[in-house]
Design an enzyme around this catalytic site. Structure first.
Site, short mmCIF file in Angstrom:
data_model
loop_
_atom_site.label_atom_id
_atom_site.label_comp_id
_atom_site.label_asym_id
_atom_site.label_seq_id
_atom_site.Cartn_x
_atom_site.Cartn_y
_atom_site.Cartn_z
N GLU A 85 0.84 -1.20 0.00
CA GLU A 85 0.00 0.00 0.00
C GLU A 85 0.88 1.25 0.00
O GLU A 85 1.78 1.38 0.83
CB GLU A 85 -0.92 0.00 1.22
CG GLU A 85 -1.88 -1.18 1.29
CD GLU A 85 -2.98 -1.12 0.23
OE1 GLU A 85 -3.13 -0.07 -0.43
OE2 GLU A 85 -3.68 -2.14 0.06
N CYS A 149 -7.30 -1.43 8.62
CA CYS A 149 -5.99 -1.46 7.95
C CYS A 149 -5.57 -0.04 7.56
O CYS A 149 -4.48 0.42 7.90
CB CYS A 149 -6.05 -2.34 6.71
SG CYS A 149 -6.20 -4.10 7.08
N HIS A 168 -0.83 -5.83 2.46
CA HIS A 168 -2.03 -6.66 2.52
C HIS A 168 -1.69 -8.07 2.03
O HIS A 168 -1.01 -8.22 1.01
CB HIS A 168 -3.14 -6.08 1.64
CG HIS A 168 -4.13 -5.26 2.40
ND1 HIS A 168 -4.45 -3.96 2.09
CD2 HIS A 168 -4.88 -5.57 3.49
CE1 HIS A 168 -5.36 -3.51 2.94
NE2 HIS A 168 -5.64 -4.46 3.80
#
Length: 209
Positions: A85, A149, A168
Site C-alpha cells: 500500500e 488497515c 495486505h
C-alpha cells in the site's frame, strides 16, 4: 566498528468478522521465526481490530522502540496477491470495529492531511522483490480499504512522518500458505530497509558537501 542493530516493528491483526484466523498475524509469526538477520531487532505485535486501541498503541510502539521502520500487515478477502500500500487515508471510516465502535468524526486525525504517502518507494520494492523469483506475486495499491488497515496505516504514517509501510495479504490458502507469506514478508522488508539505507546515505552525503 560494529554497526548498531536496527529496530523493526511488524504488526498483524487479530480475528474479525469471517477472519477467525487472521492470515496477517499468521504471516507475521512466520516472519518472526525466519528473522531479519543479525543486524535487526525484530519486534512483532498482534493488534486488535479496534479503532481506539490503534490510536493508543501505534504512538506507544514508536515511543518504545524508536524503530527504523514499522510495517503493518493486514488481510484482505479480495486480495489474491501480496499488496504493497502506497498511502493511508484520513477520512471515510464508517465500518464498526470488534467493539461495535466507529469514530464519530469518521477520520483518523482531525485537521490532518487527506492522505499521507509512505516515504518508501513501493514501486521499487515491488520490482526488486519480483526479480527475486519468489513463488508469490507482489502488486501495488493506493487504497488500503477505509477500515482498520487504512486507519492503522494513516495513524502510523502521521506518527512517523511517512516512515511506515502496509502490506495486505490474501486469506490463508487463497492461494498462499503461511510459509510463503512469511518468506514474502521477509523479502519485502529487507528491500524496504535497503532502500531506506540508500536514501539516508544520499541525505548524509548531501549534508557533508
Amino acid at each position: 566498528m560494529e554497526q548498531p542493530r536496527k529496530a523493526v516493528v511488524v504488526t498483524g491483526f487479530g480475528p474479525f468478522g469471517e477472519h477467525t484466523v487472521n492470515a496477517s498475524w499468521i504471516a507475521v509469526q512466520e516472519l518472526e521465526k525466519l528473522g531479519l538477520g543479525d543486524s535487526v531487532d525484530l519486534h512483532v505485535y498482534e493488534i486488535p481490530v479496534e479503532y481506539q486501541t490503534v490510536q493508543r498503541l501505534i504512538p506507544a510502539l514508536w515511543e518504545k522502540h524508536s524503530p527504523q521502520l514499522v510495517v503493518h500487515v493486514g488481510v484482505s478477502g479480495m486480495a489474491t496477491t501480496v499488496t504493497l500500500e502506497k498511502c493511508g487515508h484520513n477520512k471515510g471510516y464508517k465500518g464498526l470495529d470488534n467493539c461495535r465502535f466507529c469514530p464519530g468524526s469518521q477520520c483518523c486525525v482531525e485537521d490532518g492531511p487527506e492522505s499521507i504517502d509512505s516515504i518508501i518507494d513501493m514501486d521499487a520494492v515491488c520490482k526488486r522483490v519480483t526479480t527475486l523469483g519468489l513463488d508469490v506475486s507482489v502488486t501495488i495499491s493506493q487504497d488500503a480499504g477505509r477500515y482498520l488497515c487504512d486507519f492503522t496505516y494513516y495513524t502510523s504514517l502521521y506518527q512517523s512522518h511517512g516512515r511506515s509501510a502496509f502490506v495486505h495479504v490474501p486469506p490463508l490458502g487463497k492461494p498462499y500458505n503461511a510459509d510463503q507469506l512469511g518468506r514474502a514478508l521477509r523479502a519485502i522488508i529487507e528491500e524496504m530497509l535497503d532502500l531506506l539505507e540508500q536514501s539516508e546515505g544520499k541525505i548524509n552525503y548531501c549534508h557533508k558537501h
